[in-house]
Design an enzyme around this catalytic site. Structure first.
Site, PDB file in Angstrom:
ATOM      1  N   GLY A  10       0.808  -1.202   0.075  1.00 49.37           N
ATOM      2  CA  GLY A  10       0.134  -0.039   0.048  1.00 49.37           C
ATOM      3  C   GLY A  10       0.948   1.469   0.056  1.00 49.37           C
ATOM      4  O   GLY A  10       2.158   1.119  -0.407  1.00 49.37           O
ATOM      5  N   ALA A  12       2.055   3.180   2.295  1.00 50.70           N
ATOM      6  CA  ALA A  12       3.142   3.152   3.433  1.00 50.70           C
ATOM      7  C   ALA A  12       4.168   2.438   3.085  1.00 50.70           C
ATOM      8  O   ALA A  12       5.555   2.753   2.949  1.00 50.70           O
ATOM      9  CB  ALA A  12       2.655   2.617   4.551  1.00 50.70           C
ATOM     10  N   TYR A  41      -5.188   1.679  -2.409  1.00 47.24           N
ATOM     11  CA  TYR A  41      -5.374   1.672  -3.995  1.00 47.24           C
ATOM     12  C   TYR A  41      -6.651   2.245  -3.812  1.00 47.24           C
ATOM     13  O   TYR A  41      -7.027   2.687  -4.974  1.00 47.24           O
ATOM     14  CB  TYR A  41      -4.997   0.292  -4.481  1.00 47.24           C
ATOM     15  CG  TYR A  41      -5.350   0.307  -5.910  1.00 47.24           C
ATOM     16  CD1 TYR A  41      -4.027   0.682  -6.767  1.00 47.24           C
ATOM     17  CD2 TYR A  41      -6.179   0.122  -6.496  1.00 47.24           C
ATOM     18  CE1 TYR A  41      -4.259   0.730  -8.169  1.00 47.24           C
ATOM     19  CE2 TYR A  41      -6.502   0.001  -7.970  1.00 47.24           C
ATOM     20  CZ  TYR A  41      -5.346   0.437  -8.563  1.00 47.24           C
ATOM     21  OH  TYR A  41      -5.644   0.355 -10.007  1.00 47.24           O
ATOM     22  N   GLY A  46      -9.018  11.730   0.254  1.00 49.81           N
ATOM     23  CA  GLY A  46      -7.895  12.294  -0.198  1.00 49.81           C
ATOM     24  C   GLY A  46      -6.450  12.468   0.896  1.00 49.81           C
ATOM     25  O   GLY A  46      -6.726  11.708   1.616  1.00 49.81           O
ATOM     26  N   ARG A 262     -16.587  11.164  11.766  1.00 56.67           N
ATOM     27  CA  ARG A 262     -17.157   9.658  11.416  1.00 56.67           C
ATOM     28  C   ARG A 262     -17.815   9.035  12.475  1.00 56.67           C
ATOM     29  O   ARG A 262     -18.833   8.383  12.205  1.00 56.67           O
ATOM     30  CB  ARG A 262     -16.281   8.837  10.693  1.00 56.67           C
ATOM     31  CG  ARG A 262     -15.734   9.453   9.536  1.00 56.67           C
ATOM     32  CD  ARG A 262     -14.762   8.454   8.833  1.00 56.67           C
ATOM     33  NE  ARG A 262     -14.596   9.489   7.476  1.00 56.67           N
ATOM     34  CZ  ARG A 262     -13.383   8.631   6.775  1.00 56.67           C
ATOM     35  NH1 ARG A 262     -12.589   7.678   7.255  1.00 56.67           N
ATOM     36  NH2 ARG A 262     -13.231   9.416   5.583  1.00 56.67           N
ATOM     37  N   LEU A 358      -3.745   8.532   4.741  1.00 55.75           N
ATOM     38  CA  LEU A 358      -2.767   8.634   3.953  1.00 55.75           C
ATOM     39  C   LEU A 358      -1.771   9.463   4.383  1.00 55.75           C
ATOM     40  O   LEU A 358      -0.629   9.073   4.136  1.00 55.75           O
ATOM     41  CB  LEU A 358      -3.559   9.016   2.338  1.00 55.75           C
ATOM     42  CG  LEU A 358      -4.478   8.063   1.774  1.00 55.75           C
ATOM     43  CD1 LEU A 358      -4.845   8.731   0.632  1.00 55.75           C
ATOM     44  CD2 LEU A 358      -4.086   6.836   1.657  1.00 55.75           C
TER      45      LEU A 358
END
Length: 474
Positions: A10, A12, A41, A46, A262, A358
């Site tokens: 991924g 990282a 992926y 963002g 969230r 991310l």
């Protein structure tokens, strides 16, 4: 033999390899799937970075701390938002194609942010674009796909390599350093937005070799996931709500502030009988330009994002806990690093701020590569006989059903006790259930209906090492 083994491909893992490629080309990446089977992926969200004129690292810091519900590691958050801003700026100068409007960077608003801060690429294909961007730069990268980690080679609390299985062959790879970047464990849930690979085996392997696991009760649920008839899970990005899309219940009533964090939105959604996301109030051209990828997927299933109400439910999305690590990835085991979602650095506290994941990947990968570089010539490769009794890391479907039923968005002590008794063996699910039972309060993503309030007694972190669960005060 190789200098560095990285488990996971991924963001990282790839960004760490990208940084380390400056000092060595002897890097092997292994993944039990392929490049398209990482959370990175498929990430629609963002990267949050304080780059706009009305933003600052202080604002980003404050939003992250507030979202984390008093459990963030403040020092690590400061590094995250500051170093993260610098790395994102580097990506810009390296011509990574972040979205723009009138030649200016386009920032989106997401839940918990006080300003528009989130950068996207290709609308909602940021993850895909950044993985492919890095992979093009690492065209000569040595990647072993469809390769499963069986064990770490550890002696006297130092790692010397890994044991892996590819097809029917089991073999050892000796290395100076091992970096675990295998992603989270939200794929253990049947109701999940994650790929099938995100089931936390690597965390359990690290634990069985002496690493500490922490904060396993904190699993973030994404509130707006479309469950397709063919059993596909279509995540509907938070950016839509940031642009003004609303949530309606079966009575066609709005019931929550759609721009809340969230944890709050997921909980309110879970309490309703039926919930729909409605974006028909937005400009049609904006949807077709910015969210064309999502529009086309939903159209395939018979829904028009520009005018239809889309049925949604919460799904397990992000694993906040994991292998206890510093922000540079260092773990309890010498020369073993954990970065990205498989690591617990306490930057997210009890609830991750949207699009900080991310950011954490690139910051941890960057700092990890620096730490390895500083120690590169001090470590020698040594062949150590691996163990032959590999840990059984398989988790049964029955155990996954128990987790899904009894440890979802809203939890209860008696149900958790019953669930623990039903788990077939020592595994990551049993640890998650025990942590959730021990935290007798509601904080962030962890909500107990029998303990609906926060309790200062639990201002800290549950950790497990060598079979013992301890509580560490913050």
């Amino acid at each position: 033999m190789t200098d560095v083994v990285i488990v996971g491909t991924g963001l990282a893992g790839l960004f760490c390899a990208y940084r380390l490629s400056r000092i060595t080309k002897n890097i092997i990446l292994i993944t039990k799937g392929n490049l398209k089977l990482s959370n990175s992926y498929w990430a629609q969200g963002g990267i949050a970075a304080a780059l706009s004129n009305d933003d600052s690292v202080e604002k980003h810091y404050n939003d992250t701390i507030k979202s984390g519900d008093e459990l963030c590691d403040e020092a690590n958050v400061k590094k995250l938002v500051q170093i993260g801003r610098e790395i994102v700026y580097e990506l810009l100068t390296d011509n990574f194609p972040f979205d723009r409007e009138d030649d200016e960077l386009s920032f989106s608003m997401e839940g918990g942010h006080s300003v528009k801060r989130v950068l996207h690429s290709g609308g909602i294909q940021t993850g895909k674009n950044i993985i492919e961007f890095l992979y093009r730069k690492l065209y000569d990268l040595n990647v072993l796909e469809n390769t499963k980690l069986l064990d770490l080679i550890v002696k006297d609390n130092r790692v010397f390599g890994v044991v892996v299985q590819r097809d029917n062959e089991i073999f050892s790879i000796y290395s100076k350093f091992v970096v675990l970047a295998s992603g989270g464990a939200s794929g253990l849930y049947l109701r999940s937005s994650n790929p099938w690979t995100s089931t936390g085996e690597v965390m359990f392997i690290a634990y069985k070799n002496g690493a500490t696991l922490e904060n396993l009760e904190f699993i973030q649920f994404h509130p707006t996931v479309f469950f397709a008839p063919d059993n596909s899970r279509i995540l509907i990005t938070e950016a839509l709500r940031g642009d003004g899309a609303i949530l309606l219940n079966e009575k066609n009533e709005r019931f929550v502030d759609e721009k809340s964090t969230r944890d709050k939105v997921s909980r309110e959604v879970a309490l309703q009988k039926e919930v729909y996301l409605y974006a028909g109030n937005l400009n049609r051209d904006i949807i077709l330009q910015k969210y064309y990828y999502l529009y086309n997927i939903l159209k395939f299933y018979g829904y028009d994002l520009t005018k239809d109400k889309i049925p949604i439910k919460p799904a397990a999305h992000y694993f906040i806990g994991g292998i206890k690590a510093e922000l540079n990835g260092r773990t309890d085991i010498e020369n073993l690093y954990a970065i990205g979602e498989c690591a617990s650095t306490r930057v997210h506290g009890a609830n991750r701020l949207a699009s900080n994941s991310l950011l954490e990947c690139i910051v941890m990968a960057h700092l990890c590569s620096i730490d390895i570089s500083n120690n590169f010539n001090k470590v020698k490769i040594k062949e150590v006989e691996p163990k032959r009794d590999f840990h059984d890391i398989r988790i049964s479907l029955e155990d996954r059903k128990i987790l899904d039923e009894f440890c979802f968005v809203i939890r209860d002590g008696e149900e958790l006790k019953n669930a623990i008794e039903k788990i077939s063996s020592e595994n990551l699910i049993k640890f998650i259930l025990n942590f959730a039972l021990l935290r007798e309060e509601s904080r962030g993503v962890h909500y107990r209906k029998d303990f609906p309030n926060k309790n200062e007694k639990f201002l800290g972190y549950f950790r497990i090492k060598n079979g013992e669960i301890i509580f560490h005060k913050k």
